[in-house]
Scaffold this active site. Structure first.
Site, short mmCIF file in Angstrom:
data_model
loop_
_atom_site.label_atom_id
_atom_site.label_comp_id
_atom_site.label_asym_id
_atom_site.label_seq_id
_atom_site.Cartn_x
_atom_site.Cartn_y
_atom_site.Cartn_z
N GLU A 105 0.84 -1.21 0.00
CA GLU A 105 0.00 0.00 0.00
C GLU A 105 0.88 1.26 0.00
O GLU A 105 0.59 2.24 -0.67
CB GLU A 105 -0.95 -0.03 1.20
CG GLU A 105 -2.01 -1.12 1.03
CD GLU A 105 -2.92 -1.26 2.24
OE1 GLU A 105 -2.40 -1.47 3.36
OE2 GLU A 105 -4.15 -1.16 2.08
N GLU A 125 -4.22 -9.34 3.84
CA GLU A 125 -5.08 -8.99 4.98
C GLU A 125 -6.27 -9.93 5.13
O GLU A 125 -6.73 -10.21 6.24
CB GLU A 125 -5.59 -7.55 4.83
CG GLU A 125 -4.55 -6.48 5.09
CD GLU A 125 -3.58 -6.24 3.95
OE1 GLU A 125 -3.66 -6.96 2.92
OE2 GLU A 125 -2.74 -5.35 4.08
#
Ligand code: NAD
Length: 699
Positions: A105, A125
């Site tokens: 990210e 995640e």
């Protein structure tokens, strides 16, 4: 310092330096933004490179901060990424080795990205019950394309950088470095080449569309929904990526945040994160520090080439460790080898194992009929018949022949490890390694620590467990160790439920709906009902006060041992595993009920699940209190890895915490009122009662 700052000509290089994987903890986040500001306020700097020291660009969030307020303290990852996007000078991410989660990210927030080949790129995640929470679901589809991004986000699986770079139209990597070694030099050159480009490109500004939008997302939902029953996160990943295609970037970000926070507080998300931590905690033994010296294990001997001996051997062959198997007779050895071959050949046939690998593994396997041939092995694992007399003979022989310092292990599932150790003059070298069947497949290894087991022996076996890819959990010595001691209580409840009015199928269905891989009766048929039968016969002598349902004995007296005899609680068709209810068994249960004068009652699924699960919890509380397990999370790992407890419920102890221990005890008090159940068993274990009184949980 968790990030380093260096200047190379007109380029500032910020190197993440937070071993082992450059986790983006609070201190690292602060120093990234500080260094970014420093570079921006230095007139001599024209562009900035962010890279990682050691063997990762970044593995994402810092697990040491998991669940603590520090994880969200400002600057949080979203703020760091915003600072990068807003940098007046171009920022280039130079990624290598591992670029995952928050690390990816962060890279997606940079203006440019250059990757070394071989870099594992992922947004994992979902495996922790979450959606990516720092823009991953909004930026990756823009950079990579909707479909490949959704696949990565929903699976959480890593993909190699060179494969991603080949995706047509991708904007994830502006350039691939020739090799990991040249990444920094190439990044510096690249950073110089784009130093004056304006406006700076931002992933957020890229278009994000799917040509068959609604139909594609409907298809994705059907696929993902079918594969993720019980887990909310994968479908939320689909929602988030769809939002990237339909909403403005900032609205999509707000939606991702909302999903992330909701999942963070969901019981499934908590369970998955609990497991993540529990797995790591299992290898930590309170009184055995991680720097305890370990013995060198280069070769293994296995005694007994039966069901377990063969499976155990395969674990070591798979890890490239030579194995010598010993039996009493050649034909037993031949049978054992044939089974190992058959297992490997099935894997070759399915394309899961290459022929050369199979041959390589078999070349590591040798056999013998003589104990004297074992003298060079670094460790021996005994897997002979479950009889103390046989174990005694074997361990006396092992004591005679094994070299000093060799580890002597037993795969016993019920016998007293301290007694077994006492057959030798070196009890410090003796330990239990309780594998589960099929031993080459099941992830769980209960490591049984005897009274005299040396700390270095324990540390060595735990490390060896890791090498053969097991989840190893330490258990003290008691009948059944952690897992089987608990399952006995669960099985007893299953019996009472039949006596009171249930059918085997009703009980199995209720607990399978709760999420167990298999109910107690299907499990009994798979493992062999004769095992429980033998244990109960022993219990009738050892513990005459303990109450048991007699139905399982009646079943065994009919020779219905389960799948191996084609008939157990259910019927089985040869070659198939489907459990078919049998009318004769139902009549047998009804007749027995009648003989006890019991009027059957309708029992709810809720009661079935509570009685089965809370019986595990109460026995586990005794196990914890006695120090047989050193922490509640170890018990969860045993049940998740060895007994098919639903992963998304996090194990029996985590589940009890979620329900609330007060509520668990209230239910137990109700069960104790049932005259057909065992009131004594339902007395809350002292630890459980204490935790309730103090308003605490098992964690
Ligand atoms: P098994 O009957 O399939 O195999 C035992 C093997 O040991 C046989 O091949 C036998 O010939 C050999 N043997 C017996 N005495 C011997 C001796 N003195 N020297 C050398 N070889 C000898 O049994 P199994 O199911 O593999 O169980 C072995 C051990 O593993 C037992 O202690 C059992 O409790 C334990 N265990 C079994 C399971 C399971 O599901 N089967 C699970 C966990 C632990």
């Amino acid at each position: 310092m968790t990030t380093l700052y260096e200047v190379h000509g007109t380029v500032a290089v910020i190197t993440l330096n937070n071993p082992p994987v450059n986790g983006l903890g609070y201190a690292t986040r602060v120093s990234i933004t500080d260094h970014l500001q420093k570079a921006n306020s230095d007139a001599a700097i024209k562009s900035i490179v962010i890279t990682g020291a050691g063997t990762a660009f970044s593995g994402g969030a810092d697990i040491k901060e998991f669940g603590s307020p520090k994880a969200l303290a400002e600057p949080n990852l979203l703020s760091v990424i915003l600072a990068i996007e807003n940098s007046a000078k171009p920022v280039v991410a130079a990624v290598h080795s591992v670029c995952m989660g928050g690390g990816l990210e962060l890279a997606l927030g940079c203006h440019y990205r250059i990757a070394a080949p071989g870099c594992s790129v992922a947004l994992p995640e979902v495996k922790l019950g979450l959606v990516p929470g720092a823009g991953g679901t909004q930026r990756l589809p823009r950079a990579l394309g909707v479909e490949p991004a959704l696949n990565m986000i929903v699976s959480g699986e890593p993909v190699k950088s060179e494969l991603l770079a080949q995706i047509p139209g991708q904007n994830l990597f502006n350039k691939m470095a020739a090799a990991a070694q040249s990444l920094v030099a190439e990044s510096l050159a690249y950073a110089q080449s784009i130093a004056d480009t304006r406006p700076l490109p931002l992933v957020r500004n890229l278009p994000c569309k799917h040509k068959n939008g609604d139909a594609y997302f409907q298809f994705a939902r059907n696929m993902v929904g079918g594969m993720s029953k019980g887990y909310p996160a994968p479908l939320k990943c689909v929602d988030a990526v769809e939002a990237a295609t339909k909403r403005k970037f900032d609205d999509g970000m707000a939606y991702e945040r909302e999903l992330f926070i909701n999942l963070m507080w969901s019981p499934e998300g908590r369970a998955l994160r609990h497991i993540f931590m529990a797995e790591r905690a299992a290898s930590k033994i309170p009184d055995v520090p991680s720097d305890t010296p370990k013995r060198d294990i280069q070769s293994i001997a296995v005694i007994g080439a039966g069901t377990m001996g063969g499976g155990i051997s395969m674990n070591f062959l798979n890890a490239g460790i030579p194995v010598k198997m010993l039996e009493m007779k050649q034909d037993a050895l031949d049978r054992g080898i044939a089974t190992i071959r058959k297992n490997y050949e099935a894997q070759v046939k399915k394309g899961k194992l290459k022929q050369e690998k199979y041959e390589e593994r078999m070349s590591l396997l040798s056999t013998t009929l003589s104990y004297d041939d074992l003298k060079d092995a670094d460790m021996v694992i005994e897997a002979v018949f479950e009889e103390m007399g046989v174990k005694e003979k074997v361990f006396k022989e092992l004591d005679r022949v094994m070299k000093p310092g060799a580890i002597l292990a037993s795969n016993t599932s019920t016998l007293d490890m301290n007694k077994i150790a006492a057959f030798t003059k070196r009890p410090q070298d003796v330990i239990g390694t309780h594998f589960f069947s099929p031993a080459n497949i099941m992830k769980l290894l209960e490591v049984v620590r005897g009274e005299k087991t040396g700390k270095d022996v324990l540390a060595t076996v735990m490390a060896l467990g890791k090498k053969i890819k097991k989840t190893s959990v330490v258990s003290g010595v008691c009948d059944g160790f952690i897992g089987n001691r608990m399952i006995e209580q669960y099985g007893r409840q299953g019996g009472f439920l039949l006596d009171e009015g249930c059918t085997p199928a009703q009980v199995d269905k209720a607990i399978e709906k709760f999420g167990f891989a298999m109910g107690p009766f299907r499990m009994g048929d798979l493992a062999g009902n004769d095992i429980g039968f033998a244990i109960r016969k022993r219990r009738y002598v050892e513990k005459p006060d303990m109450k048991y349902s007699k139905t399982a004995d009646l079943l065994c007296e009919k020779g219905r041992f389960g799948q191996k005899t084609g008939a157990g609680w259910y019927d089985y068709v040869p070659g198939k595993r489907d459990a078919i209810p049998n009318a004769e068994v139902i009549s047998m249960i009804e007749a027995h009920r009648k003989s006890l004068g019991i009027t059957p009652r309708k029992i709810s699924d809720e009661e079935i699940v509570q009685r089965l699960v809370y019986s595990l919890v109460n026995e586990a509380a005794h196990i914890l209190e006695e120090g047989i397990a050193s922490k509640a999370s170890d018990i969860d790992m045993v049940y998740l890895m060895g007994y098919g407890f639903p992963i998304y419920r996090g194990g029996p102890m985590n589940y009890a915490n979620e329900v609330g221990l007060f509520n668990v005890v209230q239910a137990m008090n109700r069960f104790a009122q049932n005259p057909l159940d065992d009131a004594k068993f339902w007395q809350p274990a002292p630890l459980l009662a204490r935790l309730v009184a103090e308003g605490k949980t098992f964690s």
